[in-house]
Design a protein around this motif. Structure first.
Motif, PDB file in Angstrom:
ATOM      1  N   ARG A  28      42.673  30.133  60.368  1.00  0.00           N
ATOM      2  CA  ARG A  28      43.099  31.306  59.833  1.00  0.00           C
ATOM      3  C   ARG A  28      43.497  32.303  60.897  1.00  0.00           C
ATOM      4  N   LYS A  29      43.634  32.034  62.122  1.00  0.00           N
ATOM      5  CA  LYS A  29      44.154  32.850  63.167  1.00  0.00           C
ATOM      6  C   LYS A  29      45.340  32.580  63.761  1.00  0.00           C
ATOM      7  N   THR A  30      45.667  31.727  63.347  1.00  0.00           N
ATOM      8  CA  THR A  30      47.209  31.264  64.166  1.00  0.00           C
ATOM      9  C   THR A  30      47.703  30.171  63.011  1.00  0.00           C
ATOM     10  N   TRP A  31      48.936  30.405  62.501  1.00  0.00           N
ATOM     11  CA  TRP A  31      49.765  29.559  61.831  1.00  0.00           C
ATOM     12  C   TRP A  31      51.379  30.408  61.805  1.00  0.00           C
ATOM     13  N   THR A  32      52.070  29.467  60.923  1.00  0.00           N
ATOM     14  CA  THR A  32      53.484  29.825  61.009  1.00  0.00           C
ATOM     15  C   THR A  32      54.221  29.419  59.656  1.00  0.00           C
ATOM     16  N   VAL A  33      54.731  30.216  58.860  1.00  0.00           N
ATOM     17  CA  VAL A  33      55.307  29.980  57.773  1.00  0.00           C
ATOM     18  C   VAL A  33      56.970  30.186  57.741  1.00  0.00           C
ATOM     19  N   VAL A 183      52.914  26.033  58.978  1.00  0.00           N
ATOM     20  CA  VAL A 183      52.369  25.192  60.022  1.00  0.00           C
ATOM     21  C   VAL A 183      50.903  25.805  60.483  1.00  0.00           C
ATOM     22  N   ASP A 184      49.930  24.686  60.376  1.00  0.00           N
ATOM     23  CA  ASP A 184      48.711  25.172  60.616  1.00  0.00           C
ATOM     24  C   ASP A 184      48.318  25.071  62.038  1.00  0.00           C
ATOM     25  N   GLY A 185      47.914  26.321  62.595  1.00  0.00           N
ATOM     26  CA  GLY A 185      47.188  26.199  63.960  1.00  0.00           C
ATOM     27  C   GLY A 185      48.103  26.230  65.135  1.00  0.00           C
ATOM     28  N   THR A 186      49.605  26.508  65.037  1.00  0.00           N
ATOM     29  CA  THR A 186      50.631  26.610  65.834  1.00  0.00           C
ATOM     30  C   THR A 186      51.564  27.926  65.638  1.00  0.00           C
ATOM     31  N   VAL A 187      51.943  28.632  66.782  1.00  0.00           N
ATOM     32  CA  VAL A 187      52.726  29.553  66.439  1.00  0.00           C
ATOM     33  C   VAL A 187      54.190  28.939  66.864  1.00  0.00           C
ATOM     34  N   LYS A 188      55.052  29.032  65.987  1.00  0.00           N
ATOM     35  CA  LYS A 188      56.495  28.608  65.951  1.00  0.00           C
ATOM     36  C   LYS A 188      57.463  29.642  65.904  1.00  0.00           C
ATOM     37  N   THR A 189      58.895  29.539  66.248  1.00  0.00           N
ATOM     38  CA  THR A 189      59.742  30.561  66.103  1.00  0.00           C
ATOM     39  C   THR A 189      60.711  30.171  64.860  1.00  0.00           C
ATOM     40  N   SER A 210      54.627  19.225  64.573  1.00  0.00           N
ATOM     41  CA  SER A 210      53.562  18.723  63.674  1.00  0.00           C
ATOM     42  C   SER A 210      53.455  19.999  62.672  1.00  0.00           C
ATOM     43  N   TYR A 211      52.329  19.660  61.940  1.00  0.00           N
ATOM     44  CA  TYR A 211      52.134  20.551  60.801  1.00  0.00           C
ATOM     45  C   TYR A 211      50.627  21.190  60.634  1.00  0.00           C
ATOM     46  N   GLY A 212      49.593  20.331  61.569  1.00  0.00           N
ATOM     47  CA  GLY A 212      48.267  20.649  61.519  1.00  0.00           C
ATOM     48  C   GLY A 212      47.583  20.092  60.221  1.00  0.00           C
ATOM     49  N   ASP A 213      46.294  20.240  60.201  1.00  0.00           N
ATOM     50  CA  ASP A 213      45.398  19.619  59.162  1.00  0.00           C
ATOM     51  C   ASP A 213      45.856  20.194  57.826  1.00  0.00           C
ATOM     52  N   ASP A 225      58.170  16.040  40.977  1.00  0.00           N
ATOM     53  CA  ASP A 225      56.905  16.423  41.343  1.00  0.00           C
ATOM     54  C   ASP A 225      57.510  17.592  42.694  1.00  0.00           C
ATOM     55  N   LEU A 226      57.585  18.604  41.961  1.00  0.00           N
ATOM     56  CA  LEU A 226      58.304  19.684  42.908  1.00  0.00           C
ATOM     57  C   LEU A 226      57.235  20.247  43.975  1.00  0.00           C
ATOM     58  N   GLY A 227      56.150  20.017  43.562  1.00  0.00           N
ATOM     59  CA  GLY A 227      55.043  20.557  44.752  1.00  0.00           C
ATOM     60  C   GLY A 227      54.738  19.295  45.843  1.00  0.00           C
ATOM     61  N   ALA A 228      55.347  18.436  45.781  1.00  0.00           N
ATOM     62  CA  ALA A 228      55.119  17.102  46.681  1.00  0.00           C
ATOM     63  C   ALA A 228      55.298  17.657  48.203  1.00  0.00           C
ATOM     64  N   ASP A 229      54.395  17.299  48.921  1.00  0.00           N
ATOM     65  CA  ASP A 229      54.344  17.546  50.550  1.00  0.00           C
ATOM     66  C   ASP A 229      55.058  16.627  51.303  1.00  0.00           C
ATOM     67  N   ALA A 230      56.368  16.630  51.653  1.00  0.00           N
ATOM     68  CA  ALA A 230      57.313  15.926  52.310  1.00  0.00           C
ATOM     69  C   ALA A 230      56.744  15.738  53.700  1.00  0.00           C
ATOM     70  N   ALA A 231      55.789  16.236  54.295  1.00  0.00           N
ATOM     71  CA  ALA A 231      55.257  15.957  55.461  1.00  0.00           C
ATOM     72  C   ALA A 231      53.903  15.478  55.372  1.00  0.00           C
ATOM     73  N   GLY A 232      53.253  15.208  54.332  1.00  0.00           N
ATOM     74  CA  GLY A 232      51.780  14.462  54.378  1.00  0.00           C
ATOM     75  C   GLY A 232      51.109  14.526  53.228  1.00  0.00           C
ATOM     76  N   SER A 233      50.184  14.984  52.868  1.00  0.00           N
ATOM     77  CA  SER A 233      49.477  14.871  51.616  1.00  0.00           C
ATOM     78  C   SER A 233      48.899  16.046  51.028  1.00  0.00           C
ATOM     79  N   ASN A 234      49.501  17.098  51.440  1.00  0.00           N
ATOM     80  CA  ASN A 234      48.810  18.587  51.004  1.00  0.00           C
ATOM     81  C   ASN A 234      49.772  18.876  49.826  1.00  0.00           C
ATOM     82  N   ASP A 235      49.813  18.172  48.769  1.00  0.00           N
ATOM     83  CA  ASP A 235      50.608  18.356  47.466  1.00  0.00           C
ATOM     84  C   ASP A 235      50.220  19.654  46.867  1.00  0.00           C
ATOM     85  N   PHE A 236      51.084  20.551  46.233  1.00  0.00           N
ATOM     86  CA  PHE A 236      50.596  21.442  45.421  1.00  0.00           C
ATOM     87  C   PHE A 236      51.010  20.946  43.992  1.00  0.00           C
TER      88      PHE A 236
END
Length: 300
Positions: A28-33, A183-189, A210-213, A225-236
């Motif tokens: 919750r301190k570091t992420w990128t959207v 992206v959970d836990g990493t600063v991107k640009t 990577s995307y983090g946990d 399935d419009l909420g599917a997570d294309a990078a893993g299993s965190n589907d919406f």
């Protein structure tokens, strides 16, 4: 892309939304959207692009919103506006790329929140400082935790999980979203997610990190399935979104399509009500319905 259809009378139960509550906290301190949006306008309150809320006070209520009374991009928490752009982003013919990086472990105040629009890193001069006697520019405390990736918060795209007014005013988003990365836990640009092509146009590109946990990517490639997570299993989970809300209108070069223009006078008022991503104009039988497009014809 995914289309979100909104009206001024929408409630929590009938707003188009993608939603998820995580089983454990992320960083919750570091992420990128990063995501692209194309607004349809026409809503009198904020359009909430993405929000996380659990009906508590404090900074756990963190959301991004576009003010359609001024179309500014605002990043805020409960009672605190961290950033609000001076510029407005209301062109219904344009796709906008928004990237925000949070890093409250950074010792430099203005570097705790970085915002890019269409690849340009905004500086403090690009943000409103005060408005109506209230601050509109602030930096989180060192190591402060904000609401995204808090397990008890329901994370939503297309509205905010807000029920304080009896289920009304979820601040529904009216427009399109594409190429969503969190992206959970990493600063991107911004350049990690998009690039300038040979024609000088800012367009999406493949993200290779990577995307983090708790991170995820939504590309809206599966209409079932419009909420599917294309990078893993965190589907919406989807609500009030169907296969018809997957559209070919995207920010990729040559894929930006014409819609009816919510800013055009000939499309408003007695000439009809726009809906379905400004692809439909509904009018009474006693009036002539017509509308202007966002992109002019070059031939034919």
């Amino acid at each position: 892309s995914c289309r979100f259809d909104a009206t001024t009378t929408q409630t929590q139960s009938d707003a188009s939304v993608l939603k998820k509550t995580f089983s454990s906290d992320g960083n919750r301190k570091t992420w990128t959207v990063s995501f692209w949006f194309k607004t349809c306008g026409g809503i009198t309150t904020e359009d909430c692009l993405v929000g996380a809320y659990d009906d508590s006070s404090g900074n756990d209520a963190t959301w991004l919103s576009i003010f359609l009374d001024g179309d500014h991009i605002q990043f805020s928490s409960w009672g605190t506006v961290w950033r609000k752009t001076k510029a407005v982003y209301r062109d219904p013919a344009a796709w906008y790329h928004l990237c925000i990086a949070l890093d409250t472990e950074n010792g430099t105040g203005d570097n705790k929140i970085k915002m890019w629009v269409n690849g340009t890193l905004l500086s403090s001069d690009d943000f409103i400082q005060t408005e109506g006697g209230s601050d509109r520019y602030a930096n989180p405390d060192d190591n402060e935790e904000l609401g995204f990736f808090k397990a008890s918060n329901e994370h939503q795209f297309g509205r905010i999980n807000y029920s304080a007014t009896g289920g009304n005013q979820p601040y529904p988003y009216n427009g399109y979203l594409a190429d969503v990365h969190f992206v959970d836990g990493t600063v991107k640009t911004a350049s990690d997610f998009a690039e300038t092509d040979s024609n000088g146009q800012w367009v999406p590109k493949e993200y290779t990190g990577s995307y983090g946990d708790n991170g995820f990517r939504m590309d809206f490639a599966d209409s079932s399935d419009l909420g599917a997570d294309a990078a893993g299993s965190n589907d919406f989970t989807t609500s009030n979104l169907g296969s018809e809300d997957q559209v070919i209108d995207t920010p990729s070069a040559g894929k930006n399509f014409c819609t009816l223009n919510a800013l055009g006078g000939a499309t408003k008022g007695a000439h009809g009500t726009l809906s379905e991503g400004n692809l439909r104009n509904t009018h009474s039988s006693s009036s002539v319905g017509h509308g202007m497009g966002t992109i002019g014809a070059t031939s034919g």
